[in-house]
Design a protein around this motif. Structure first.
Motif, mmCIF file in Angstrom:
data_model
loop_
_atom_site.group_PDB
_atom_site.id
_atom_site.type_symbol
_atom_site.label_atom_id
_atom_site.label_comp_id
_atom_site.label_asym_id
_atom_site.label_seq_id
_atom_site.Cartn_x
_atom_site.Cartn_y
_atom_site.Cartn_z
ATOM 1 N N PHE A 220 -4.514 -0.366 -1.454
ATOM 2 C CA PHE A 220 -5.642 0.562 -1.566
ATOM 3 C C PHE A 220 -5.533 1.729 -0.581
ATOM 4 C CE2 PHE A 220 -7.525 -3.546 -2.943
ATOM 5 C CZ PHE A 220 -7.807 -3.195 -4.253
ATOM 6 N N ARG A 221 -4.373 1.949 0.014
ATOM 7 C CA ARG A 221 -4.242 2.981 1.044
ATOM 8 C C ARG A 221 -4.570 4.369 0.500
ATOM 9 N NH1 ARG A 221 0.654 1.444 -0.740
ATOM 10 N NH2 ARG A 221 2.232 3.025 -1.258
ATOM 11 N N LYS A 222 -4.207 4.655 -0.762
ATOM 12 C CA LYS A 222 -4.543 5.966 -1.331
ATOM 13 C C LYS A 222 -6.054 6.113 -1.496
ATOM 14 C CE LYS A 222 -0.159 6.700 -3.784
ATOM 15 N NZ LYS A 222 0.224 7.951 -3.112
ATOM 16 N N PHE A 223 -6.694 5.047 -1.892
ATOM 17 C CA PHE A 223 -8.148 5.073 -2.016
ATOM 18 C C PHE A 223 -8.796 5.342 -0.666
ATOM 19 C CE2 PHE A 223 -12.037 2.404 -1.554
ATOM 20 C CZ PHE A 223 -12.890 3.171 -2.319
ATOM 21 N N GLY A 355 -14.327 1.133 1.540
ATOM 22 C CA GLY A 355 -14.218 2.570 1.295
ATOM 23 C C GLY A 355 -15.389 3.349 1.846
ATOM 24 N N ILE A 356 -16.594 2.789 1.725
ATOM 25 C CA ILE A 356 -17.769 3.459 2.282
ATOM 26 C C ILE A 356 -17.646 3.582 3.796
ATOM 27 C CG2 ILE A 356 -20.255 3.236 2.660
ATOM 28 C CD1 ILE A 356 -20.449 2.008 -0.130
ATOM 29 N N SER A 357 -17.187 2.519 4.447
ATOM 30 C CA SER A 357 -17.013 2.578 5.898
ATOM 31 C C SER A 357 -15.934 3.584 6.285
ATOM 32 C CB SER A 357 -16.660 1.188 6.436
ATOM 33 O OG SER A 357 -17.767 0.324 6.359
ATOM 34 N N VAL A 358 -14.852 3.638 5.490
ATOM 35 C CA VAL A 358 -13.768 4.572 5.791
ATOM 36 C C VAL A 358 -14.244 6.019 5.672
ATOM 37 C CG1 VAL A 358 -11.558 5.457 4.948
ATOM 38 C CG2 VAL A 358 -11.890 2.996 5.206
ATOM 39 N N ALA A 395 -4.884 17.777 -3.349
ATOM 40 C CA ALA A 395 -3.457 17.540 -3.144
ATOM 41 C C ALA A 395 -3.148 16.045 -3.105
ATOM 42 C CB ALA A 395 -3.003 18.218 -1.846
ATOM 43 N N TYR A 396 -4.005 15.281 -2.456
ATOM 44 C CA TYR A 396 -3.739 13.853 -2.356
ATOM 45 C C TYR A 396 -3.992 13.141 -3.683
ATOM 46 C CZ TYR A 396 -2.793 9.616 0.236
ATOM 47 O OH TYR A 396 -2.213 8.464 0.692
#
Length: 407
Positions: A220-223, A355-358, A395-396
């Protein structure tokens, strides 16, 4: 029309508490826009906040989102429905405190943090339930309908708050503004209590989605990276776009509440259309073109006063505000991406929470940075920063595999 409604309802699985879920989402939407429809004017009119103080408040308001992964880890055995109820009660406690806050900025910040904790607890549980109550191939449509139901509630909330201030200003100008704000807080308290009661559907408490206490995965690194870019550009608009309209263009409480109600009214259909668009063209394409459009939105917002005469600039900024609200619903595409590469519903819920925390990791910093940029270099430079974040997001997103290639 009747057939269209029945077709929409057929995307859901039976026995999953669909009616209770949408009733709760609708009620919460009303409370949400009653709160945010008046909050920024309350900060200016009653608490006399500056741009920098608004950034500081937002830093603390977003802290619950940053620590959401820890908060929900403590509830890892609770069902999604129970988490909804907990979120409603915590948000309710924060609003009750606003009735007694006085002029203490420190206490105000604490109470807004409590409201925000309830709000952030609600978010991943809502999206998770929306996908779990739907047939597998209709998850995007379910998220879109959930978004539309929330926006329908927000229309009612925005119009109600605007109506209160318009009516009072015209017929009872002697009523203190603080009394009007307190009336709004009381209405929100009643609504959150009603949402709590709506979150007891039959036969769903056993449908528990277990989550690991803390969850990170390399796949999930891209997410996670997309959430960082999204968090930065989102925070600039949430924090400072209303302040631009209030401090620079002079919109009062009723006008701001009406504007956020208009945004919600448009998104009743926008959320559904974008959900269906995700199902049709894929989450990757939506992620890419969403942020391309946002780049130009940022430039208009930051430089409208230089590009247009004053009478035109205020309308340009209001239209841009509405347009940003529409494209913000495209963020649901990332939830579909997570579901596509997840191995279980438990992994979906845990990853959305992470994801929310990130994205709040950058959000809390963007709030402080944004206040400093505005104070030091002007509002234009602030939105240049948001535009750069939008381009980075684009871009990502181009590096994402196409849906059929996702692993």
């Amino acid at each position: 029309m009747r057939n269209r409604i029945l077709n929409d309802w057929n995307i859901f699985l039976p026995g999953r508490g669909v009616r209770n879920f949408f009733a709760g989402v609708l009620i919460y939407g009303i409370a949400y826009n009653c709160f945010y429809g008046v909050l920024n004017n309350y900060l200016v009119d009653i608490q006399h906040f500056t741009e920098w103080q608004r950034g500081v408040l937002e830093f603390f308001r977003e802290l619950p989102g940053l620590f959401l992964i820890v908060i929900l880890a403590l509830m890892h055995r609770a069902s999604e429905w129970k988490i909804l109820r907990i979120g409603a009660l915590i948000a309710l406690a924060g609003v009750v405190g606003l009735l007694f806050v006085g002029s203490s900025h420190a206490l105000l910040i604490l109470l807004v943090m409590i409201w925000s904790a309830g709000e952030h607890i609600f978010m991943p549980a809502r999206n998770s339930i929306a996908m779990h109550i739907a047939r597998h191939e209709k998850a995007g449509a379910s998220l879109g309908l959930t978004s539309s139901a929330g926006f329908l509630g927000q229309v009612a909330g925005g119009l109600f708050a605007a109506g209160v201030f318009f009516f009072a200003r015209r017929h009872f100008p002697e009523i203190p503004q603080k009394t009007l704000y307190n009336f709004i807080w009381i209405v929100i308290i009643v609504l959150l209590a009603a949402m709590y009661l709506a979150s007891f559907p039959k036969l769903t408490e056993s449908q528990q989605v277990r989550r690991p206490r803390l969850y990170f995965s390399r796949k999930f690194r891209k997410f996670y990276m997309l959430e960082i870019f999204y968090g930065a550009r989102k925070q600039i608009f949430i924090t400072f776009a209303p302040f631009v309209l209030i401090l620079i263009y002079g919109l009062d409480t009723a006008e701001m509440a009406l504007l956020v109600g208009i945004c919600a009214a448009i998104n009743i259909f926008g959320g559904t259309l974008i959900g269906r668009l995700i199902d049709k063209v894929g989450y990757r394409n939506v992620m890419i073109y969403d942020t391309v459009v946002l780049f130009f939105v940022c430039l208009i917002y930051g430089f409208a006063d230089r590009l247009f005469p004053p009478g035109v600039a205020v309308w340009a900024v209001m239209i841009t505000y509405v347009f940003d609200a529409i494209i913000s619903t495209a963020s649901m595409a990332s939830s579909i991406y997570v579901r596509e590469i997840s191995d279980s519903t438990e992994e979906v819920t845990a990853t959305l929470t992470t994801g929310i925390s990130v994205n709040h990791l950058i959000s809390v910093l963007a709030a402080l940075l944004g206040g400093w940029l505005w104070t030091s270099f002007g509002v234009g430079f602030l939105f240049i920063f948001a535009a750069v974040m939008a381009l980075c997001n684009t871009a990502y997103a181009l590096t994402l595999p196409k849906p059929k290639e996702a692993q």
